[in-house]
Design a protein around this motif. Structure first.
Motif: not given
Lengths: 746, 155
Positions: A731-744
């Motif tokens: 994955h080029a941008d792991l921030n995008e992957v992190a979005k999948l987790f809905n951490i907020h």
């Protein structure tokens, strides 16, 4: 034919001349009185015999017959050669099984060979000679085949008679195809073995719903057709098996085995080790093989239990009798025991064979000391032998100890705890109430959890809790440095005195206290030591079983389907397996024991699935710090962490309350479809500003691919993490992957 | 706005809720519904019951496993209007078996009812059987009412 002709050509003139000479002499001698035999040569020129043709014919016949006979013999010898070679090979390969059965085999052997010989017509004489060796070579292997059947008292006596009959029948048709006879005979012999007992399946993967007491799918190997349907013995062992080595433990048939000295017993499924992996496998086997009989052999004195509460929940229990009951209250208020099932779940080992629907039996306090892979049996420390069809090795491991402590002597060892089992928990609990100072050596999962648990206790009593380790911070080998430091601060808040970057040089016992000397000169005085420095996988059986041990990770080396050899699987802490996604590894976590145990159980019942569902693990360090993780989580790998600010709702306590289960891994596997417990999240007490790493996701990368993920104070998102690891994508941008987790979100 | 920090080989990103408001551009590999390796939920793609589903706990493997499997199978394949109404015998057998192992199969509904009732009157065995049976019906039906997507499965 050509040979004949050339022979005839050479011999004919000779025959003719000799016959001519003979006649000439005869005539000259007896009949002639001076008359010259002038006309004789001319008359006998052609090959066709004329007047003296009868004698010629006789010679022709004689020579012809000899030629034909010789040719046939030569032909048969050449053909039989490959046959004899095959016999020899088979005989050699069947030799190891001949141990018990030579004697019973031989008396009966003499019969069948005797039978065919008078039965056979005389021509061709050579055939009988060739066939007899085939038979005698056949018989031992066939006999062995049927006598090697473990649950002895099979319908085998009948079967044994049948193969013999089959043999005789087979030999009758002219051995025009001696080459075929051998495999044909054996195949036929096998058929009766397999067919006679209607409950046996020829193919291992077939799982049959058996109305009668269990039968197992049998691998249809020639030399070891392991028949196993446990029909209540009592078949009078015909002359066929006087030396039956294996007896059904339950069915006390009077057919004693004079040849072997011990009464051995048999179980279709044998699980060595009585821990989490073993129990998961037992459950899996029982679910997939109806009526399965499973025997668990463990050297512990208690039935299978789960380990995580021993270093977590049990310490937080309010119940003073917790060391006896071993029950703990989960965060959601539901109480349960550490034992997977109460004792009534299991059946007695003696009753295992006769139980109508099978069951799981646990043999406690017995250690497996020897494993005979060729004979499919194991030996216990009390000399009992148990044979099996399928075996799982789930022996787990033993806690490692520091060399300095081992060398320090009795006094120091007496005051050291290696923490793993229930009795270790009980003894440490007692110690913690009676001493003033405990030192935990080790900064990993176990060490940190125990430190937090004891630290909590220290607030109630005046117990001093010290934790020392060589790394810079708690979980230094797992968490990236910034997180490890943050965690260390949290652990300190739990009341633990941390001594980091500490290498133990020596430990001595002085004035009833222990003095730990560190390499940098610091001296720590304490009453008791808990060593949490790793686990040594238990591979004691590797030597006798001839199983491979992995040199990098330790443990038994198994393939992606957790198989070490045919009929032998390994699961849990002791298994060094091949993970298709992440490579070869060995995992020492609870959920992995469950997942691998379950997989091994599935494969033991014919599923042939590789390790695919990635196991997870979790840790709680007090009520504020909790994380779930999956995959390879090694702090030496580059990481990318994506964090948000934490609110009071993001704590392990709230997470378990919401999901309605106590053990974190359970929340995703054993959560039933019943209505979920209403979330009782406490009202947020305000966002903590100091906490930079309140909650988030940390990705561990290997060659730009995510191989591990930590969910930091973010719960019930494990399926997404599992999916990302399974994909194995860059994955080029792991921030995008992190979005999948809905951490907020919650 | 998100902030990024590097600490050696480790990268740290802080994000606000707004930063994560937009949908993710990360691409995930499409799932193969017939993947033989995947862990399955309660019902396999073929329509059969997965007795090894973790969601069943120890139901299919315990001492009453056979009775449970019979009852549940009958229920699963039942085509009656009231699903499972032709399986009462199987359920009764299962109930009987489970009552022999109260430790293993605690009747939770029964417990609740007992607590509600006065502690002196003991529920008759018939009462408890009915209650528990209702409980079982409800538990089984719950699997069918719940959409498959909510069943505990791997992603």
């Amino acid at each position: 034919m050509l040979k004949c002709r050339t022979v005839w050509r050479t011999l004919a003139p000779l025959a003719r001349t000799s016959s001519t000479v003979c006649r000439q002499n005869a005539r000259r001698a007896g009949l002639n009185n001076g008359r010259l035999p002038a006309c004789v040569p001319a008359a006998h020129m052609s090959t066709a015999p004329a007047g003296g043709g009868r004698e010629n014919q006789l010679y022709v016949l004689l020579v012809g017959a000899t030629c034909v006979g010789g040719a046939i013999y030569a032909y048969r010898t050449v053909k039989g050669d490959s046959q004899r070679y095959q016999d020899r090979i088979d005989e050699i390969s069947s030799r190891p099984l001949k141990t018990f059965t030579e004697e019973p085999a031989t008396p009966t052997q003499s019969e069948p060979p005797a039978a065919p010989s008078p039965a056979e017509p005389s021509p061709p004489a050579p055939d009988a000679e060739i066939l007899a060796p085939i038979e005698t070579a056949d018989l031992p292997s066939v006999w062995i085949a049927s006598t090697a059947d473990e649950p002895a008292v099979e319908a085998s006596p009948q079967e044994a008679a049948e193969p013999a009959a089959a043999l005789i029948v087979e030999e009758e048709p002219p051995a025009a195809e001696p080459a075929e006879a051998r495999p044909g005979v054996v195949a036929e012999a096998d058929e009766p073995v397999i067919e006679a007992s209607p409950e046996e399946a020829a193919e291992p993967p077939v799982v049959e719903p058996e109305p009668s007491p269990p039968s197992e799918p049998t691998p249809a190997e020639l030399t070891e057709p392991v028949a196993d349907s446990e029909s209540p013995a009592a078949e009078s062992a015909a002359a066929a098996k006087p030396a039956e080595p294996q007896l059904e433990a339950v069915t006390e048939s009077g057919d004693a085995s004079p040849a072997s000295h011990k009464v051995s017993s048999h179980t279709p499924y044998l699980l060595i080790g009585g821990g989490t992996a073993s129990f998961a496998a037992a459950r899996s086997i029982r679910a997939r093989d109806p009526g399965a009989r499973v025997l668990i052999v463990t050297d512990e004195l208690v039935p299978p239990y789960m380990r995580p509460p021993l270093s977590k929940e049990l310490w937080f229990s309010d119940d003073p009798s917790v060391t006896e009951t071993l029950r703990f209250k989960q965060w959601n208020g539901k109480e349960r025991s550490i034992y997977f099932q109460p004792p009534s779940f299991y059946i007695n080992a003696e009753e295992l064979g006769s139980a109508e629907n099978g069951g799981v039996a646990v043999l406690t306090g017995k250690k497996v000391v020897h494993m005979d892979v060729r004979g499919n049996k194991i030996k216990l420390d009390d000399d009992t032998e148990i044979s099996y069809d399928k075996c799982l090795i789930a022996t787990g491991g033993v806690p490692r100890n520091l060399q300095v402590i081992e060398r320090a002597g009795e006094e120091v060892m007496k005051r050291t705890t290696l923490f793993r089992k229930v009795e270790d928990f009980k003894s440490l609990d007692k110690v913690s109430r009676n001493v003033k100072s405990i030192t935990i050596i080790g900064g990993g999962f176990l060490g940190s959890e125990l430190a937090c648990a004891l630290g909590r206790r220290s607030t109630e009593s005046d117990l001093e809790v010290i934790q020392m380790y060589p790394e810079k911070g708690n979980m230094g080998k797992v968490l990236p440095e910034y997180l490890s430091n943050w965690t260390t601060e949290k652990v300190k808040k739990e009341g633990v005195k941390i001594i980091s970057e500490a290498l133990v040089k020596s430990v001595v016992s002085k004035d009833d206290k222990l003095e730990i000397q560190l390499k940098d000169g610091r001296l720590v005085k304490t009453d008791h030591i808990v060593a949490a420095v790793g686990l040594e996988p238990n591979v004691d059986l590797a030597k006798s079983a001839g199983l491979e041990v992995d040199s990098d990770f330790g443990g038994f080396r198994v393939n992606a389907e957790l198989q070490a050899r045919s009929n032998i699987w390994v699961a849990g802490d002791a298994a060094c397996f091949y993970d298709i996604r992440l490579g070869r590894r060995r995992v020492e976590h609870h959920d992995h024991a469950v997942v691998s145990g379950r997989l091994a159980g599935e494969n033991m019942t014919g599923a042939n699935k590789p390790y695919w569902h990635q196991s997870m693990f979790w840790s709680d360090l007090g009520p504020d710090v909790g994380y779930e993780a999956i995959g390879i989580v090694d702090s030496s790998l580059p990481t990318v962490g994506v964090f948000a600010k934490a609110t009071a709702k993001d704590t392990p306590k709230a997470a378990t309350e919401e999901s309605g289960t106590g053990i974190r891994s359970e929340s995703e596997t054993e959560h039933t479809a019943s209505s979920p417990v209403a979330s009782s999240a406490p009202s947020p007490t305000g966002v903590q500003h100091k906490d930079e790493y309140g909650k988030g996701v940390i990705f561990y990368l290997r060659d730009k691919v995510v191989v591990g993920i930590i969910l930091w104070n973010v719960f019930n998102r494990m399926p997404i993490a599992r999916k990302i690891i399974k994909d194995g994508e860059e994955h080029a941008d792991l921030n995008e992957v992190a979005k999948l987790f809905n951490i907020h979100d919650d | 706005m998100s902030s990024v920090r590097e600490e050696g080989k480790d990268r740290i990103i802080f994000v606000t809720k707004e930063d994560h408001a937009s949908p993710s551009s990360a691409e995930l590999v499409e799932e193969d519904p017939n993947d033989p390796y995947e862990e399955r939920g309660l019902i396999l793609p073929s329509g059969e019951i997965n007795w090894n589903c973790p969601c069943l706990g120890g139901m299919a493997s315990g001492p009453c496993g056979t009775e449970f499997k019979d009852a549940f199978s009958c229920f699963h394949y039942s085509k009656e209007e009231v699903k499972g109404s032709d399986c009462l015998e199987n359920f009764r057998a299962m109930q009987e078996c489970m009552q022999r192992y109260p430790e293993l199969y605690p009747q939770e509904d029964e417990k609740e009812q007992q607590q509600q009732q006065s502690s002196e009157t003991k529920p008759t065995s018939q009462d408890s059987a009915e209650t528990s049976e209702n409980g079982w019906w409800r538990w089984l039906l719950s699997f069918y009412k719940t959409p498959a997507s909510l069943w505990p499965t791997a992603p």
